[in-house]
Write an enzyme that holds these catalytic residues in place. Structure first.
Site, PDB file in Angstrom:
ATOM      1  N   HIS A 122       0.802  -1.241   0.000  1.00 37.10           N
ATOM      2  CA  HIS A 122       0.000   0.000   0.000  1.00 37.10           C
ATOM      3  C   HIS A 122       0.828   1.282   0.000  1.00 37.10           C
ATOM      4  O   HIS A 122       2.049   1.247  -0.151  1.00 37.10           O
ATOM      5  CB  HIS A 122      -0.999  -0.009   1.154  1.00 37.10           C
ATOM      6  CG  HIS A 122      -1.874  -1.223   1.103  1.00 37.10           C
ATOM      7  ND1 HIS A 122      -2.919  -1.351   0.221  1.00 37.10           N
ATOM      8  CD2 HIS A 122      -1.830  -2.389   1.795  1.00 37.10           C
ATOM      9  CE1 HIS A 122      -3.486  -2.538   0.383  1.00 37.10           C
ATOM     10  NE2 HIS A 122      -2.845  -3.195   1.321  1.00 37.10           N
ATOM     11  N   GLU A 169      -2.766  -0.130   8.064  1.00 31.45           N
ATOM     12  CA  GLU A 169      -1.987  -1.220   7.471  1.00 31.45           C
ATOM     13  C   GLU A 169      -0.700  -0.695   6.827  1.00 31.45           C
ATOM     14  O   GLU A 169       0.361  -1.308   6.962  1.00 31.45           O
ATOM     15  CB  GLU A 169      -2.833  -1.951   6.412  1.00 31.45           C
ATOM     16  CG  GLU A 169      -2.086  -3.117   5.766  1.00 31.45           C
ATOM     17  CD  GLU A 169      -2.833  -3.747   4.602  1.00 31.45           C
ATOM     18  OE1 GLU A 169      -3.974  -3.312   4.316  1.00 31.45           O
ATOM     19  OE2 GLU A 169      -2.268  -4.655   3.966  1.00 31.45           O
ATOM     20  N   HIS A 178       1.729  -7.515   3.933  1.00 31.05           N
ATOM     21  CA  HIS A 178       0.406  -6.921   4.153  1.00 31.05           C
ATOM     22  C   HIS A 178      -0.153  -7.394   5.488  1.00 31.05           C
ATOM     23  O   HIS A 178       0.415  -8.265   6.141  1.00 31.05           O
ATOM     24  CB  HIS A 178      -0.574  -7.360   3.048  1.00 31.05           C
ATOM     25  CG  HIS A 178      -0.332  -6.711   1.731  1.00 31.05           C
ATOM     26  ND1 HIS A 178      -1.161  -5.736   1.220  1.00 31.05           N
ATOM     27  CD2 HIS A 178       0.664  -6.891   0.823  1.00 31.05           C
ATOM     28  CE1 HIS A 178      -0.685  -5.341   0.047  1.00 31.05           C
ATOM     29  NE2 HIS A 178       0.416  -6.032  -0.224  1.00 31.05           N
ATOM     30  N   GLU A 189       0.081 -12.072   4.418  1.00 33.97           N
ATOM     31  CA  GLU A 189      -0.921 -11.342   5.196  1.00 33.97           C
ATOM     32  C   GLU A 189      -0.617 -11.708   6.642  1.00 33.97           C
ATOM     33  O   GLU A 189      -0.949 -12.793   7.116  1.00 33.97           O
ATOM     34  CB  GLU A 189      -2.348 -11.768   4.807  1.00 33.97           C
ATOM     35  CG  GLU A 189      -2.742 -11.393   3.377  1.00 33.97           C
ATOM     36  CD  GLU A 189      -3.178  -9.941   3.221  1.00 33.97           C
ATOM     37  OE1 GLU A 189      -3.118  -9.170   4.210  1.00 33.97           O
ATOM     38  OE2 GLU A 189      -3.582  -9.572   2.091  1.00 33.97           O
TER      39      GLU A 189
HETATM   40 ZN   LIG Z   1      -3.045  -5.099   2.126  1.00 31.73          ZN
END
Ligand SMILES: [Zn+2]
Length: 302
Positions: free
Chosen positions: A98, A133, A188, A266
């Site tokens: 991101h 995040e 992430h 993740e």
């Molecule tokens: Zn993400």
């Protein structure tokens, strides 16, 4: 905004720009499967809105304000090794998922592999208490980069800071391809709103530009990371991967477009309070960085 905005008068353009900004939807985690996207997430501040009188230019897909956040960064940031070690001669791309900032340019559509397109990027999800995040991924990516550099690796971060608009997802893959990365690790954290959804999982692509060889190498890396990451105290995902914590997918642009072995971690579910508390701990992050470097080193063992 349509391309015809180019020919609108100044007043009409200002009105159209204002209405487009007002109608702008909140960002979601671009990597979350549709069924798990959070319905409502505290977001980082929207990029400063430019008054309608400011200069604007029209890209292929939308009109954006001129300024430091009008264009996503490209090229990444190359970091030299800090010592000689077992990873000397290796190049690892670490992708802090991101952007540090929300910008309308994030909605520009870019190639996602297999003839599909995806929005350029988002600022990601956030915990219920407002931790973002993008800040988490930036922190863990930098810790991991330092661990890898101490072991001899050259590290390329896909974005240079946590303030700007990072590269689009297709450029993130291109950074790894241009660097001829030995491995690409994208970091992430998820944003699943189910109350029972906990734990980490690792995404691989079954549609990589690198073909079956890159896919096999990616799966080997994913399995090493799975074993290592379980030692952080974060459990395997309770909601994806059927207990394996491995989720092969076809819709992740950064993985699909990679010619190099690439995985997406993740690291936990930010929307679950227990996971969020763990992800926020400096001791968890330090351990996670060491374990991710261990898994990277084991995967590349000659
Ligand atoms: Zn993400």
């Amino acid at each position: 905004m349509p391309r015809s905005a180019r020919v609108l008068g100044a007043t009409a353009l200002a009105a159209a720009l204002t209405s487009a900004l007002t109608a702008f939807p909140p960002p979601a985690d671009a990597n979350a499967p549709a069924a798990t996207r959070p319905t409502s997430v505290a977001q980082t501040p929207v990029a400063r809105r430019t008054p309608p009188t400011a200069s604007v230019h029209t890209t292929r897909h939308l009109t954006v304000a001129r300024g430091p956040h009008a264009v996503p960064s490209t090229g990444g940031l190359r970091l030299a090794p800090l010592a000689r070690g077992p990873l000397t001669g290796r190049t690892i791309v670490v992708d802090p998922g991101h952007n540090g900032r929300r910008s309308r340019v994030n909605d520009r559509l870019v190639p996602a592999g297999g003839g599909r397109t995806k929005p350029c990027n988002t600022s990601g999800t956030a915990s219920r208490s407002g931790a973002s995040e993008h800040a988490f991924t930036w922190n863990l990516a930098n810790r991991t980069a330092t661990e890898l550099r101490r072991r001899g690796a050259t590290v390329v971060l896909t974005r240079p800071n946590d303030r700007g608009v990072g590269p689009c997802v297709d450029e993130r893959a291109a950074i790894g391809n241009r660097a001829r990365a030995d491995l690409v690790l994208s970091i992430h954290a998820d944003g699943n709103t189910s109350r029972r959804a906990r734990g980490f999982h690792i995404i691989t692509s079954t549609r990589m530009t690198g073909g079956p060889a890159a896919q096999r190498a990616s799966t080997r890396y994913a399995m090493r990371v799975r074993t290592a990451f379980a030692r952080t105290g974060m459990p395997r995902s309770t909601y994806l991967g059927r207990g394996t914590a491995l989720t092969p997918r076809t819709d992740i642009a950064g993985l699909n477009l990679s010619r190099r072995p690439a995985i997406m971690l993740e690291a936990g579910n930010m929307r679950h309070p227990t996971d969020a508390a763990l992800l926020a701990k400096p001791s968890f992050r330090a351990k996670a960085a060491r374990l991710l470097a261990d898994a990277t080193q084991q995967t590349l063992r000659r």
